[in-house]
Every structure is written in structure tokens, then in C-alpha cells.
Design an enzyme around this catalytic site. Structure first.
Site, mmCIF file in Angstrom:
data_model
loop_
_atom_site.group_PDB
_atom_site.id
_atom_site.type_symbol
_atom_site.label_atom_id
_atom_site.label_comp_id
_atom_site.label_asym_id
_atom_site.label_seq_id
_atom_site.Cartn_x
_atom_site.Cartn_y
_atom_site.Cartn_z
ATOM 1 N N ARG A 65 0.816 -1.207 0.000
ATOM 2 C CA ARG A 65 0.000 0.000 0.000
ATOM 3 C C ARG A 65 0.850 1.258 0.000
ATOM 4 O O ARG A 65 0.394 2.333 -0.390
ATOM 5 C CB ARG A 65 -0.938 -0.002 1.211
ATOM 6 C CG ARG A 65 -2.036 1.060 1.122
ATOM 7 C CD ARG A 65 -3.098 0.900 2.190
ATOM 8 N NE ARG A 65 -2.628 1.262 3.507
ATOM 9 C CZ ARG A 65 -2.370 0.420 4.504
ATOM 10 N NH1 ARG A 65 -2.522 -0.880 4.311
ATOM 11 N NH2 ARG A 65 -1.955 0.840 5.675
ATOM 12 N N TYR A 118 -15.963 16.538 -15.973
ATOM 13 C CA TYR A 118 -16.499 15.178 -16.035
ATOM 14 C C TYR A 118 -17.626 15.031 -15.020
ATOM 15 O O TYR A 118 -17.519 15.471 -13.880
ATOM 16 C CB TYR A 118 -15.376 14.188 -15.767
ATOM 17 C CG TYR A 118 -15.791 12.742 -15.656
ATOM 18 C CD1 TYR A 118 -16.558 12.127 -16.639
ATOM 19 C CD2 TYR A 118 -15.388 11.987 -14.563
ATOM 20 C CE1 TYR A 118 -16.917 10.794 -16.537
ATOM 21 C CE2 TYR A 118 -15.745 10.644 -14.454
ATOM 22 C CZ TYR A 118 -16.511 10.059 -15.440
ATOM 23 O OH TYR A 118 -16.875 8.743 -15.342
ATOM 24 N N ASP A 189 -7.818 18.636 -14.858
ATOM 25 C CA ASP A 189 -7.955 17.296 -15.418
ATOM 26 C C ASP A 189 -7.609 17.409 -16.905
ATOM 27 O O ASP A 189 -8.341 18.023 -17.682
ATOM 28 C CB ASP A 189 -9.386 16.791 -15.226
ATOM 29 C CG ASP A 189 -9.568 15.359 -15.722
ATOM 30 O OD1 ASP A 189 -8.777 14.905 -16.569
ATOM 31 O OD2 ASP A 189 -10.529 14.695 -15.276
ATOM 32 N N LYS A 214 -7.645 5.932 -20.113
ATOM 33 C CA LYS A 214 -7.918 6.406 -21.465
ATOM 34 C C LYS A 214 -6.647 6.379 -22.326
ATOM 35 O O LYS A 214 -6.105 5.332 -22.592
ATOM 36 C CB LYS A 214 -8.525 7.807 -21.400
ATOM 37 C CG LYS A 214 -9.667 7.945 -20.385
ATOM 38 C CD LYS A 214 -10.823 7.001 -20.632
ATOM 39 C CE LYS A 214 -12.067 7.346 -19.823
ATOM 40 N NZ LYS A 214 -11.905 7.316 -18.365
#
Length: 398
Positions: A65, A118, A189, A214
């Protein structure tokens, strides 16, 4: 040639950094590619070694982690591509945004977000409200409304560029000075642009996000998100991520590293094809309007010409007709897959009114520009002529 030699001696273009950034010259078993370190925990030779690691005297991985060699290689590569000090890799794009905002903000503080971000990012504002973080939406490019939205407790300004699905381009030459004037952290973004087409860090933006699902991954086979920025800020976010566990995994990082190596090549092709398709669509009698920043008809064309090297692989357009005609057109396409994502080597098509915004009423959709006739086309790397021929035959059938 050592990693340090490359970093300091070679200026490097995007393809060079995509291949060599974050890559150690000498890898395990002398492999060419970065290996997958498939482990949850790491061994210390002694308690003394562990103590030295905790004191910062020794570089060492401790627990999955907190870090992983394969994930770290991807992060260094991402930072190099965006021209940032450092980067972090997360389990998804929304995981990156959520983690960063929760790490940066406290109850009683205020966030300003551009309304064309978004949709899930905008919806995140409702979640932040549960933690006492207020949020105000502002129309893109409306600096008077932006000025009015700023409060004494405002800490963050969040924008997206280009946006989904209308491809608005934020004017960084205005946004950066505005954020500095009001002592705000500016977050962008940049998923649709990628580091190939736009580098907001160089313009003075504090943090840059990418949905690596993407274009960065590029093959529709992974889910990840990233944030890039200055070292101390990224380190503070990492410490928060170590607690809540939104990090990525080594297998995903390996796929991302592989995808990034062809990013510049893919984007060059997708930029060219999308622009060709956008120009073709704009001249078609059955198309009412085309949204693509590479076209002079786009309201942000001048901004895009100034701050982008390419205009991306997504073209949105309104066809002449109604809801049923748009649905029929989408169903007649043969090459693109009908799917809600974008940025991969396969072309994808989406009908936002039916897919992404189906839970909104028609008046609510129209209020944010989502018409019944809107189609979003994510261009892959197929031959442009074949994609245009496929569009033509679909138009002929409706």
C-alpha cells in the site's frame, strides 16, 4: 548509460521520455522491460535496516500500500511526461481526484469547479458536502462568475481541459494568474489532452490529473488514474493515500508502462485522424454542428491553438434530426464499438443522452448542452479513410 545520465544529459522529446522515463538501465535479470514486482510486502535484513529506512537514510519498499517498484517506475515516467517533479498512480481517475481533494481540503473550506467537468467529478461535490466542504459550479470561461464565486474560505479551483463532451479548452493564461491572485490551488484534469498535446504544469498549474484508463494506457485494458505536480505537494498526498489505500497495483502499472511507450505515436495518429474527421463532418449536410477545438468554428479554437500541440482524438457532433435518428445513426456504424469510454486504439462511439446522461430528464440534459442528437466519437488508430467511409454509409442509411 545510467538513468541519471539520461535525465541530465538528454533533453528528450515525448516519445523518448515515454520509452525511457522512469526506467532503470539495469533491471532484474537484465530484462529490457520493467518487471512486475508481484509482492504485497518486502524483506528487511535487520531491524537496523528498518530503522534506517524509517529515518530516510535508506531507500526501501515496505508494504504494497505504501509503494511498489513497478508502480514507482510508472509514476516516474508519468512525472517526466508531464514535466512535473513527481507523480502518483491510483486505482482509477476518480480515485485520484477523490484522494487529492480529501487530502487537500478540510471541513469549512470551499471549492470552485467548472460546471463542464467530467460528470462524476461534479457529482463528487455532493460527497464532499458530507464532509463539510462546500462547492460552487461556474460556467466555463465566465471569469466574472468565477470572481463572484470566490470566498474567503475558497482553497481550490478545479477545471478540465478539454472537457467532455463539448471539448471546451480552459484558458490557462488567464486561469493561472487568477488562481495565484486569490491564493488558490489550481487543479486541471488533462485526460483528453494527454501530456503530448498539453502540459499544464509548465503553464503554472499546481496539479494535473489523468484518467490513465484512457489515452495513457491506450488499449482499453486497464483502469488507473494519476496526479502530477511539485514534490512536496505530491508527497503530502502520498502520505494520505498510504492511509486510505487508493493506490494502483503492479499488474496495472506494468500495462500502463507498456501503453505509455507508444503514447506519442498513437496521439499523433489520433490527432490527425480526428481533425480530418471533424473537417469532413463539418461539411456534411446531415450534421448540424461539430465540436472540436481544431476547427475555427469552435469557440475555444484560438486558446487551443495557443496552448495545445494537438487537439485530441474525440470529436462530438449534433446530427440533423431527432433522438431516434441519432440512435439509428449510431446503430448503423460498423467500425467503432458502442461503449462509454475513449482513448484506446479501437474507435468507440457513444450517445450521451442515452448512455452517460440517461438518468437526467430531457430538460436537464438540454440545460447542460446534451441534446438528443449529440454523438461522441472517440477516434482510434484505424485508417482515417475507412472511418470516414463508415460514417458516410451510416449517414446514408438514416
Amino acid at each position: 548509460m545510467s538513468e541519471e545520465d539520461f535525465s541530465t544529459a538528454a533533453a528528450g522529446g515525448p516519445s523518448t521520455w515515454a520509452v525511457h522515463g522512469g526506467e532503470e538501465r539495469r533491471k532484474h535479470a537484465k530484462s529490457v522491460t520493467t518487471p512486475i514486482a508481484q509482492t504485497a510486502t518486502y524483506v528487511f535484513d535487520s531491524l537496523d535496516e528498518f530503522e534506517e529506512y524509517k529515518q530516510g537514510k535508506r531507500t526501501h519498499f515496505e508494504y504494497g500500500r505504501y509503494g511498489n517498484p513497478t508502480v514507482r517506475a510508472a509514476e516516474v515516467k508519468l512525472a517526466a511526461l508531464d514535466g512535473a517533479d513527481d507523480a502518483l498512480l491510483f486505482s482509477s481517475g476518480m480515485s485520484a481526484i477523490t484522494t487529492v481533494l480529501l487530502a487537500m481540503m478540510r471541513s469549512g473550506q470551499h471549492l470552485v469547479i467548472m460546471e463542464d467537468c467530467y460528470r462524476r467529478t461534479v457529482q463528487l461535490c455532493d460527497v464532499l458536502g458530507k464532509f463539510g466542504i462546500a462547492c460552487t459550479g461556474v460556467s466555463p470561461g465566465d471569469f466574472e462568475a468565477l470572481e463572484r464565486a470566490i470566498r474567503q474560505e475558497t482553497r481550490v479551483l478545479f477545471a478540465e481541459s478539454p472537457t467532455n463532451p463539448h471539448l471546451h479548452v480552459a484558458d490557462l493564461d488567464r486561469l493561472v494568474p487568477f488562481a495565484r491572485q486569490h491564493r488558490l490551488r489550481l487543479l486541471i484534469d488533462s485526460t483528453f489532452a494527454t501530456p503530448v498535446n498539453q502540459r499544464p504544469i509548465e503553464a503554472g498549474v499546481d496539479l494535473v490529473f489523468h484518467s490513465a484508463t484512457k489515452y495513457l494506457g491506450g488499449h482499453n485494458d486497464l483502469m488507473a488514474g494519476s496526479v502530477c505536480g511539485r514534490g512536496p505537494m505530491v508527497q503530502a498526498i502520498k502520505e494520505f493515500r498510504d492511509v486510505i489505500g487508493t493506490n494502483s497495483d503492479p499488474n496495472t502499472a506494468y500495462l500502463l508502462i507498456r501503453g505509455l511507450k507508444t503514447l506519442a505515436l498513437r496521439m499523433e495518429r489520433q490527432n490527425q485522424t480526428a481533425l480530418e474527421i471533424a473537417r469532413w463532418l463539418e461539411g456534411h449536410s446531415k450534421v448540424r454542428k461539430v465540436f472540436y477545438p481544431g476547427l475555427a468554428s469552435h469557440p475555444d479554437h484560438a486558446v487551443a491553438m495557443r496552448q495545445m500541440k494537438g487537439f485530441g482524438g474525440v470529436v462530438s457532433f449534433d446530427i440533423e434530426g431527432d433522438l431516434e435518428r441519432a440512435r439509428s445513426f449510431v446503430h448503423q456504424l460498423r467500425l467503432p464499438y458502442l461503449a462509454p469510454s475513449l482513448g484506446g486504439v479501437e474507435s468507440l462511439v457513444s450517445h450521451p443522452a442515452t448512455i452517460s446522461y440517461s438518468d437526467l430528464s430531457r430538460p436537464d440534459r438540454l440545460a447542460i448542452g446534451i441534446t438528443d442528437e449529440l454523438v461522441r466519437y472517440s477516434v482510434g488508430i484505424e485508417d482515417a479513410g475507412d472511418l470516414i467511409a463508415d460514417l458516410e454509409q451510416a449517414f446514408d442509411k438514416v
